[in-house]
Scaffold this motif. Structure first.
Motif, PDB file in Angstrom:
ATOM      1  N   ARG A   2       0.895  -1.030  -0.234  1.00  0.00           N
ATOM      2  CA  ARG A   2      -0.061  -0.042  -0.015  1.00  0.00           C
ATOM      3  C   ARG A   2       0.736   1.213   0.055  1.00  0.00           C
ATOM      4  NH1 ARG A   2      -5.251   1.785   3.219  1.00  0.00           N
ATOM      5  NH2 ARG A   2      -5.808  -0.384   2.441  1.00  0.00           N
ATOM      6  N   SER A  58      -9.568  -0.051   7.491  1.00  0.00           N
ATOM      7  CA  SER A  58     -10.506  -1.303   7.762  1.00  0.00           C
ATOM      8  C   SER A  58     -10.352  -2.126   6.767  1.00  0.00           C
ATOM      9  CB  SER A  58     -11.919  -0.603   7.552  1.00  0.00           C
ATOM     10  OG  SER A  58     -11.943  -0.100   6.190  1.00  0.00           O
ATOM     11  N   ASP A  59      -9.664  -1.992   5.745  1.00  0.00           N
ATOM     12  CA  ASP A  59      -9.658  -3.444   4.682  1.00  0.00           C
ATOM     13  C   ASP A  59      -8.519  -4.147   5.047  1.00  0.00           C
ATOM     14  OD1 ASP A  59      -8.040  -0.810   3.822  1.00  0.00           O
ATOM     15  OD2 ASP A  59      -7.587  -2.138   2.201  1.00  0.00           O
TER      16      ASP A  59
END
Length: 108
Positions: free
Chosen positions: A81, A97-98
């Motif tokens: 990410r 959250s993911d």
């Protein structure tokens, strides 16, 4: 090269947050072994290894540990990410959250 730069940044980040005892895990065995070694590193990236070890000595305790990539899934996903993001994001208390599902599977 990215792995050794990530290890150096982890040590610098620990110092910035005033952490004095840290365990830095990495999935590149060659880099972890070089960071654990007491002698100088004479590879292409040896100057970064040596600087990282010098910075690690400024902490009370800093250990480098090898883990297989599948045993460090959360870190791998966070690194992926970060590589795709233009900005620097730091999560101190809450994960996106993911990635919470990945964290929960690492804990259990």
């Amino acid at each position: 090269m990215a792995e050794v730069l990530a290890a150096k940044r982890a040590v610098v980040f620990a110092r910035e947050l005033s952490f004095f005892e840290v365990l830095i895990k990495g999935d590149c065995l060659r880099i972890v072994q070089a960071l654990q070694a007491s002698n100088r590193c004479y590879t292409l990236y040896g100057h970064i290894i040596d600087e990282t070890k010098r910075l690690a000595c400024l902490l009370r305790r800093c250990h480098f540990q090898h883990v297989k990539r599948d045993g460090n899934r959360l870190a791998h996903d966070l690194a992926r990410r970060a590589a795709l993001a233009a900005d620097t994001d730091v999560w101190v208390e809450d994960l996106p959250s993911d990635l919470d599902v990945v964290f929960q599977s690492d804990v259990t």
